[in-house]
Motif scaffolding. Structure first.
Motif, PDB file in Angstrom:
ATOM      1  N   ALA A   1       0.803  -1.226   0.000  1.00  0.00           N
ATOM      2  CA  ALA A   1       0.000   0.000   0.000  1.00  0.00           C
ATOM      3  C   ALA A   1       0.834   1.274   0.000  1.00  0.00           C
ATOM      4  CB  ALA A   1      -0.922   0.001   1.221  1.00  0.00           C
ATOM      5  N   SER A   2       2.113   1.182   0.328  1.00  0.00           N
ATOM      6  CA  SER A   2       2.904   2.398   0.557  1.00  0.00           C
ATOM      7  C   SER A   2       4.315   2.258  -0.026  1.00  0.00           C
ATOM      8  CB  SER A   2       3.003   2.623   2.076  1.00  0.00           C
ATOM      9  OG  SER A   2       3.883   3.683   2.391  1.00  0.00           O
ATOM     10  N   GLY A   3       4.950   3.375  -0.268  1.00  0.00           N
ATOM     11  CA  GLY A   3       6.383   3.418  -0.559  1.00  0.00           C
ATOM     12  C   GLY A   3       6.834   2.489  -1.673  1.00  0.00           C
TER      13      GLY A   3
ATOM     14  N   ALA B   1       6.942  -5.942   2.985  1.00  0.00           N
ATOM     15  CA  ALA B   1       6.471  -5.270   4.208  1.00  0.00           C
ATOM     16  C   ALA B   1       7.622  -5.124   5.203  1.00  0.00           C
ATOM     17  CB  ALA B   1       5.332  -6.056   4.846  1.00  0.00           C
ATOM     18  N   GLY B   2       7.704  -3.966   5.820  1.00  0.00           N
ATOM     19  CA  GLY B   2       8.787  -3.773   6.779  1.00  0.00           C
ATOM     20  C   GLY B   2       8.571  -2.544   7.633  1.00  0.00           C
ATOM     21  N   ILE B   3       9.296  -2.517   8.743  1.00  0.00           N
ATOM     22  CA  ILE B   3       9.257  -1.358   9.644  1.00  0.00           C
ATOM     23  C   ILE B   3      10.697  -1.003  10.009  1.00  0.00           C
ATOM     24  CG2 ILE B   3       6.962  -1.791  10.636  1.00  0.00           C
ATOM     25  CD1 ILE B   3       8.394  -3.159  13.019  1.00  0.00           C
TER      26      ILE B   3
ATOM     27  N   ALA C   1      17.713  -8.246  11.209  1.00  0.00           N
ATOM     28  CA  ALA C   1      16.633  -8.831  10.407  1.00  0.00           C
ATOM     29  C   ALA C   1      16.985  -8.811   8.921  1.00  0.00           C
ATOM     30  CB  ALA C   1      15.338  -8.068  10.656  1.00  0.00           C
ATOM     31  N   LYS C   2      17.506  -7.692   8.450  1.00  0.00           N
ATOM     32  CA  LYS C   2      17.797  -7.576   7.013  1.00  0.00           C
ATOM     33  C   LYS C   2      18.971  -8.473   6.605  1.00  0.00           C
ATOM     34  CE  LYS C   2      14.526  -4.713   5.833  1.00  0.00           C
ATOM     35  NZ  LYS C   2      13.452  -5.151   4.936  1.00  0.00           N
ATOM     36  N   GLY C   3      19.946  -8.637   7.512  1.00  0.00           N
ATOM     37  CA  GLY C   3      21.040  -9.572   7.246  1.00  0.00           C
ATOM     38  C   GLY C   3      20.514 -10.993   7.155  1.00  0.00           C
TER      39      GLY C   3
ATOM     40  N   HIS D   1      18.634  -5.039  -2.268  1.00  0.00           N
ATOM     41  CA  HIS D   1      19.222  -4.255  -1.172  1.00  0.00           C
ATOM     42  C   HIS D   1      19.234  -2.772  -1.531  1.00  0.00           C
ATOM     43  CE1 HIS D   1      20.660  -7.960   0.855  1.00  0.00           C
ATOM     44  NE2 HIS D   1      20.503  -8.415  -0.385  1.00  0.00           N
ATOM     45  N   PRO D   2      18.104  -2.105  -1.270  1.00  0.00           N
ATOM     46  CA  PRO D   2      18.061  -0.671  -1.598  1.00  0.00           C
ATOM     47  C   PRO D   2      18.896   0.163  -0.628  1.00  0.00           C
ATOM     48  CG  PRO D   2      15.830  -1.610  -1.359  1.00  0.00           C
ATOM     49  CD  PRO D   2      16.797  -2.595  -0.782  1.00  0.00           C
ATOM     50  N   GLY D   3      19.442   1.264  -1.151  1.00  0.00           N
ATOM     51  CA  GLY D   3      19.927   2.330  -0.286  1.00  0.00           C
ATOM     52  C   GLY D   3      18.708   3.057   0.273  1.00  0.00           C
TER      53      GLY D   3
HETATM   54  N1  LIG Z   1      12.775   3.340   2.406  1.00  0.00           N
HETATM   55  C1  LIG Z   1      14.033   2.916   2.453  1.00  0.00           C
HETATM   56  O1  LIG Z   1      14.980   3.710   2.488  1.00  0.00           O
HETATM   57  C2  LIG Z   1      14.338   1.453   2.450  1.00  0.00           C
HETATM   58  C3  LIG Z   1      15.659   1.076   2.198  1.00  0.00           C
HETATM   59  C4  LIG Z   1      15.971  -0.280   2.179  1.00  0.00           C
HETATM   60  C5  LIG Z   1      14.992  -1.204   2.387  1.00  0.00           C
HETATM   61  N2  LIG Z   1      13.715  -0.803   2.638  1.00  0.00           N
HETATM   62  C6  LIG Z   1      12.720  -1.826   2.865  1.00  0.00           C
HETATM   63  O2  LIG Z   1      11.701  -1.696   1.885  1.00  0.00           O
HETATM   64  C7  LIG Z   1      10.477  -2.183   2.419  1.00  0.00           C
HETATM   65  C8  LIG Z   1       9.390  -1.146   2.224  1.00  0.00           C
HETATM   66  O3  LIG Z   1       9.743   0.006   2.929  1.00  0.00           O
HETATM   67  P1  LIG Z   1       9.144   1.456   2.608  1.00  0.00           P
HETATM   68  O4  LIG Z   1      10.246   2.397   2.817  1.00  0.00           O
HETATM   69  O5  LIG Z   1       8.408   1.434   1.338  1.00  0.00           O
HETATM   70  O6  LIG Z   1       8.151   1.610   3.866  1.00  0.00           O
HETATM   71  P2  LIG Z   1       6.653   2.145   4.013  1.00  0.00           P
HETATM   72  O7  LIG Z   1       6.475   2.398   5.456  1.00  0.00           O
HETATM   73  O8  LIG Z   1       6.364   3.228   3.046  1.00  0.00           O
HETATM   74  O9  LIG Z   1       5.810   0.873   3.581  1.00  0.00           O
HETATM   75  C9  LIG Z   1       5.819  -0.304   4.333  1.00  0.00           C
HETATM   76  C10 LIG Z   1       4.477  -0.961   4.208  1.00  0.00           C
HETATM   77  O10 LIG Z   1       4.508  -2.172   4.981  1.00  0.00           O
HETATM   78  C11 LIG Z   1       3.290  -2.279   5.648  1.00  0.00           C
HETATM   79  N3  LIG Z   1       3.423  -3.120   6.829  1.00  0.00           N
HETATM   80  C12 LIG Z   1       4.075  -2.821   7.984  1.00  0.00           C
HETATM   81  N4  LIG Z   1       3.916  -3.821   8.861  1.00  0.00           N
HETATM   82  C13 LIG Z   1       3.152  -4.757   8.245  1.00  0.00           C
HETATM   83  C14 LIG Z   1       2.630  -6.008   8.656  1.00  0.00           C
HETATM   84  N5  LIG Z   1       2.865  -6.512   9.881  1.00  0.00           N
HETATM   85  N6  LIG Z   1       1.898  -6.710   7.774  1.00  0.00           N
HETATM   86  C15 LIG Z   1       1.641  -6.207   6.539  1.00  0.00           C
HETATM   87  N7  LIG Z   1       2.098  -5.040   6.104  1.00  0.00           N
HETATM   88  C16 LIG Z   1       2.841  -4.310   6.963  1.00  0.00           C
HETATM   89  C17 LIG Z   1       2.909  -0.861   6.015  1.00  0.00           C
HETATM   90  O11 LIG Z   1       1.523  -0.765   6.304  1.00  0.00           O
HETATM   91  C18 LIG Z   1       3.328  -0.106   4.768  1.00  0.00           C
HETATM   92  O12 LIG Z   1       2.284  -0.021   3.829  1.00  0.00           O
HETATM   93  C19 LIG Z   1      10.748  -2.509   3.884  1.00  0.00           C
HETATM   94  O13 LIG Z   1      11.024  -3.889   4.005  1.00  0.00           O
HETATM   95  C20 LIG Z   1      11.994  -1.701   4.183  1.00  0.00           C
HETATM   96  O14 LIG Z   1      12.735  -2.240   5.230  1.00  0.00           O
HETATM   97  C21 LIG Z   1      13.355   0.510   2.671  1.00  0.00           C
END
Ligand SMILES: NC(=O)c1ccc[n+]([C@@H]2O[C@H](COP(=O)([O-])OP(=O)(O)OC[C@H]3O[C@@H](n4cnc5c(N)ncnc54)[C@H](O)[C@@H]3O)[C@@H](O)[C@H]2O)c1
Length: 253
Positions: free
Chosen positions: A15-17, A91-93, A157-159, A185-187
């Protein structure tokens, strides 16, 4: 013929990002997409945007830490689209915390959402894909490759996702399943997750992080989605167990 014509994709955190950009890009390449997330308002509005673009997209509420919800997601996907070809474990936090100050609660939450979810999803997808084949794409991070003192649980977790990916890829190969499993592996990427994390960082650390990308900026989500579409497609037919770094040069130095 489009690169992903007749393919069905599930994107967690869709849904996001980065996940939302993946949903749009996979659909633009011809795939039917299930947007799986816990933020259903956001999922619904993305679905409407995708329908307006002529894409096929369904939404499904799924907490990726819950095994039963994964089973329901797989069942729903098979019911509405009849198959599964692509799973993006996205999905991630991000919770800020050093080895000295991270709480056990934050540690457990980070491991559950960022690591255990990828185990659950990969296991479920292999069950569904083992006869038909497919591509599983696990979104790790540069922080699955190099350390960050402020993100010990995220690093851990990511490792783990990086090597879980390789183990699953080897298993699928050994079993003769036509399933490729790769990690990305995004920056740093301009998403709500990073905006939130940056707002919690002390001093000018956020500016320093941006400056640590030799390309001179952080990424747009679409720049990660193109890599995901590539790994999902037949153009990556000889890639499995690999890690694609998309980081503007961050880890090159
Ligand atoms: N943004 C960055 O710089 C970056 C860099 C490297 C890796 N990542 C990874 O990319 C992935 C997406 O990140 P993003 O930046 O788009 O984040 P974001 O917060 O925009 O999107 C994450 C999405 O995951 C969902 N989510 C969270 N917990 C969930 C759960 N328990 N079940 C289902 N959905 C859940 C959220 O609702 C959200 O829509 C993540 O795994 C993040 O670790 C992000």
């Amino acid at each position: 013929m489009s690169r992903l014509e007749n393919k069905v994709a599930v994107v967690t955190g869709g849904a996001s990002g980065i996940g939302a950009a993946c949903c749009i890009a996979l659909a633009e390449a011809g795939a039917k997409v299930v947007i799986a997330d816990i933020q259903m308002d956001k999922a619904k509005s993305l679905q409407s945007r995708m329908h307006a673009l002529g894409s096929q997209a369904e939404i499904f509420s799924c907490d990726v830490t819950a095994p039963a919800q994964w089973q329901a997601l797989m069942a729903y996907t098979l019911e509405v689209f009849g198959r599964l070809d692509i799973l993006v474990n996205n999905a991630g936090i991000a919770i800020v915390g050093t080895i000295e100050d991270v709480s056990l609660e934050d540690w457990n939450k980070t491991i559950a959402v960022n690591q255990t979810s990828v185990f659950l999803g990969t296991q479920q997808a292999i069950k569904v894909m083992k006869d038909s084949g497919g591509s599983i794409i696990n979104i790790s991070s540069i922080e699955g490759l190099v350390g960050n003192s402020l993100a010990v649980a995220y690093n851990a977790a990511k490792g783990a996702v990086r090597l879980l990916t390789k183990s699953a890829a080897l298993h699928c190969g050994q079993q003769g399943y036509k399933i490729r499993v790769n990690s990305v592996h995004p920056g740093f990427v301009k998403t709500p997750l990073v905006e939130q994390a940056f707002s919690e960082l002390p001093g000018d650390l956020a500016e320093q992080i941006v400056a640590a990308h030799p390309i001179g900026r952080i990424a747009e989500p679409e720049e990660i989605a193109t890599t995901v579409v590539f790994l999902a497609s037949e153009e990556a037919s000889f890639m499995t167990g690999s890690e694609l770094v998309v980081d503007g040069g961050y880890t090159a130095q």
